[in-house]
Motif scaffolding. Structure first.
Motif, short mmCIF file in Angstrom:
data_model
loop_
_atom_site.label_atom_id
_atom_site.label_comp_id
_atom_site.label_asym_id
_atom_site.label_seq_id
_atom_site.Cartn_x
_atom_site.Cartn_y
_atom_site.Cartn_z
N ALA A 93 76.14 -52.36 -111.21
CA ALA A 93 76.64 -53.20 -110.15
C ALA A 93 77.43 -54.31 -110.83
N LYS A 94 77.12 -54.83 -112.13
CA LYS A 94 77.85 -55.65 -112.84
C LYS A 94 79.37 -55.30 -113.16
N ILE A 95 79.27 -54.02 -113.84
CA ILE A 95 80.62 -53.38 -114.07
C ILE A 95 81.49 -53.08 -112.73
N TRP A 96 80.73 -52.86 -111.82
CA TRP A 96 81.94 -52.60 -110.55
C TRP A 96 82.20 -54.02 -109.94
N GLY A 97 81.42 -54.96 -110.53
CA GLY A 97 81.87 -56.34 -109.95
C GLY A 97 82.99 -57.07 -110.92
N LEU A 98 83.30 -56.35 -112.04
CA LEU A 98 84.29 -56.81 -113.00
C LEU A 98 85.75 -56.95 -112.36
N THR A 99 86.65 -57.95 -112.56
CA THR A 99 87.87 -57.97 -112.32
C THR A 99 88.68 -58.32 -113.42
N ILE A 100 89.98 -58.01 -113.44
CA ILE A 100 91.01 -58.17 -114.37
C ILE A 100 91.69 -59.76 -114.00
N LYS A 116 81.89 -35.98 -114.94
CA LYS A 116 81.41 -36.87 -113.82
C LYS A 116 81.71 -38.29 -114.24
N ARG A 117 81.50 -38.52 -115.53
CA ARG A 117 81.78 -40.11 -116.19
C ARG A 117 83.08 -40.11 -116.09
N ARG A 118 84.04 -39.23 -116.32
CA ARG A 118 85.39 -39.35 -116.35
C ARG A 118 85.74 -39.62 -114.80
N ASP A 119 85.33 -39.08 -113.86
CA ASP A 119 85.89 -39.26 -112.62
C ASP A 119 85.57 -40.65 -111.96
N ILE A 120 84.21 -41.18 -112.48
CA ILE A 120 83.87 -42.42 -112.09
C ILE A 120 84.81 -43.58 -113.02
N PHE A 121 85.17 -43.27 -113.98
CA PHE A 121 85.97 -44.17 -114.97
C PHE A 121 87.24 -44.18 -114.38
N ARG A 122 87.71 -43.15 -113.94
CA ARG A 122 88.98 -43.10 -113.17
C ARG A 122 89.10 -43.84 -111.71
N ALA A 123 88.07 -43.65 -111.18
CA ALA A 123 87.89 -44.33 -109.97
C ALA A 123 87.66 -45.80 -110.15
N ARG A 124 87.12 -46.29 -111.20
CA ARG A 124 86.95 -47.66 -111.57
C ARG A 124 88.13 -48.26 -111.87
N LEU A 125 89.16 -47.57 -112.75
CA LEU A 125 90.37 -48.11 -113.32
C LEU A 125 91.22 -48.16 -111.80
N LYS A 126 90.95 -47.39 -110.86
CA LYS A 126 91.83 -47.56 -109.54
C LYS A 126 91.43 -48.87 -108.85
N GLU A 127 90.09 -48.82 -108.73
CA GLU A 127 89.36 -50.11 -108.15
C GLU A 127 89.85 -51.39 -108.80
N LEU A 128 90.20 -51.48 -110.10
CA LEU A 128 90.64 -52.54 -110.99
C LEU A 128 92.20 -52.96 -110.41
N TRP A 179 97.21 -44.96 -117.39
CA TRP A 179 97.03 -45.72 -116.37
C TRP A 179 97.81 -47.03 -116.86
N ILE A 180 98.39 -47.92 -115.92
CA ILE A 180 99.27 -48.91 -116.23
C ILE A 180 98.86 -50.13 -115.41
N TYR A 181 99.09 -51.40 -115.99
CA TYR A 181 98.70 -52.63 -115.35
C TYR A 181 99.55 -53.86 -116.24
N PRO A 182 100.19 -54.62 -115.49
CA PRO A 182 100.88 -55.66 -116.08
C PRO A 182 100.25 -56.70 -116.76
N TYR A 183 99.00 -57.03 -116.56
CA TYR A 183 98.18 -57.93 -117.22
C TYR A 183 97.16 -57.65 -118.17
N GLU A 212 89.75 -56.05 -122.59
CA GLU A 212 88.26 -56.30 -122.55
C GLU A 212 87.67 -55.73 -121.37
N VAL A 213 88.10 -55.93 -120.33
CA VAL A 213 87.35 -55.52 -118.90
C VAL A 213 87.31 -53.91 -119.01
N VAL A 214 88.44 -53.40 -119.43
CA VAL A 214 88.29 -51.65 -119.52
C VAL A 214 87.24 -51.23 -120.63
#
Length: 162
Positions: A67-74, A97-109, A119-123, A127-129
């Motif tokens: 739950a803490k991992i899913w609560g993280l934000t960048i 399975k872990r890869r799919d969850i990791f991918r979903a978490r990147l998208k959620e972030l 995957w790309i992000y401007p900031y 640390e979070v990933v």
């Protein structure tokens, strides 16, 4: 798209479970006032013990940690430094399975898919990933790149409103 009542109930139930476990971990939960919840947590293996002393199980600790991992934000700085932050991974098929969850978490972030497994992000996000990758035991498979210039930058700037 509307959420089904079954799905909404599952989400609410999960949030309640995480809240209960969190209050137990913090020591602010009064078991005498919530016997139904205690029975549920005991029955499904989140707690162990007797009425005199309950302890949170490995399953319960993992649920709280996830739950803490899913609560993280960048964090988003006020001014963009002009650098693109990329996350690359090559996760074996036996960890699908872990890869799919990791991918979903990147998208959620908020990251977007640049190419397969890139995957790309401007900031700044390392640390979070890294925390997410560590939690799912995928860190050896994940790499990070910071780039000043990247193809398709115009569309990326539009997407991220930069």
């Amino acid at each position: 798209m509307a959420m089904s009542s079954k799905r909404a109930g599952a989400i609410a139930g999960r949030e309640l479970l995480i809240y209960l476990l969190g209050t137990i971990v913090s020591g602010s939960f009064n078991s005498a006032e919530h016997p139904k919840q205690i029975r549920y947590l005991l029955r499904y293996g989140y707690l162990s013990g007797t009425s005199s002393r309950y302890t949170i199980t490995q399953k319960g600790r993992k649920t709280v940690s996830e739950a803490k991992i899913w609560g993280l934000t960048i964090p988003t700085p006020k001014v963009w430094d002009g650098r693109w932050h990329l996350v690359l991974f090559d996760i074996p098929n036996d960890k699908r399975k872990r890869r799919d969850i990791f991918r979903a978490r990147l998208k959620e972030l908020g990251l977007i898919l640049y190419q397969n497994s890139v995957w790309i992000y401007p900031y700044p996000l390392e640390e979070v990933v890294r925390q997410v990758a560590d939690f799912y035991k995928l860190s050896p498979c994940v790499s990070y790149i910071v780039a000043k210039k990247i193809s398709g930058e115009k569309n990326l700037r539009q997407h991220f409103k930069l």
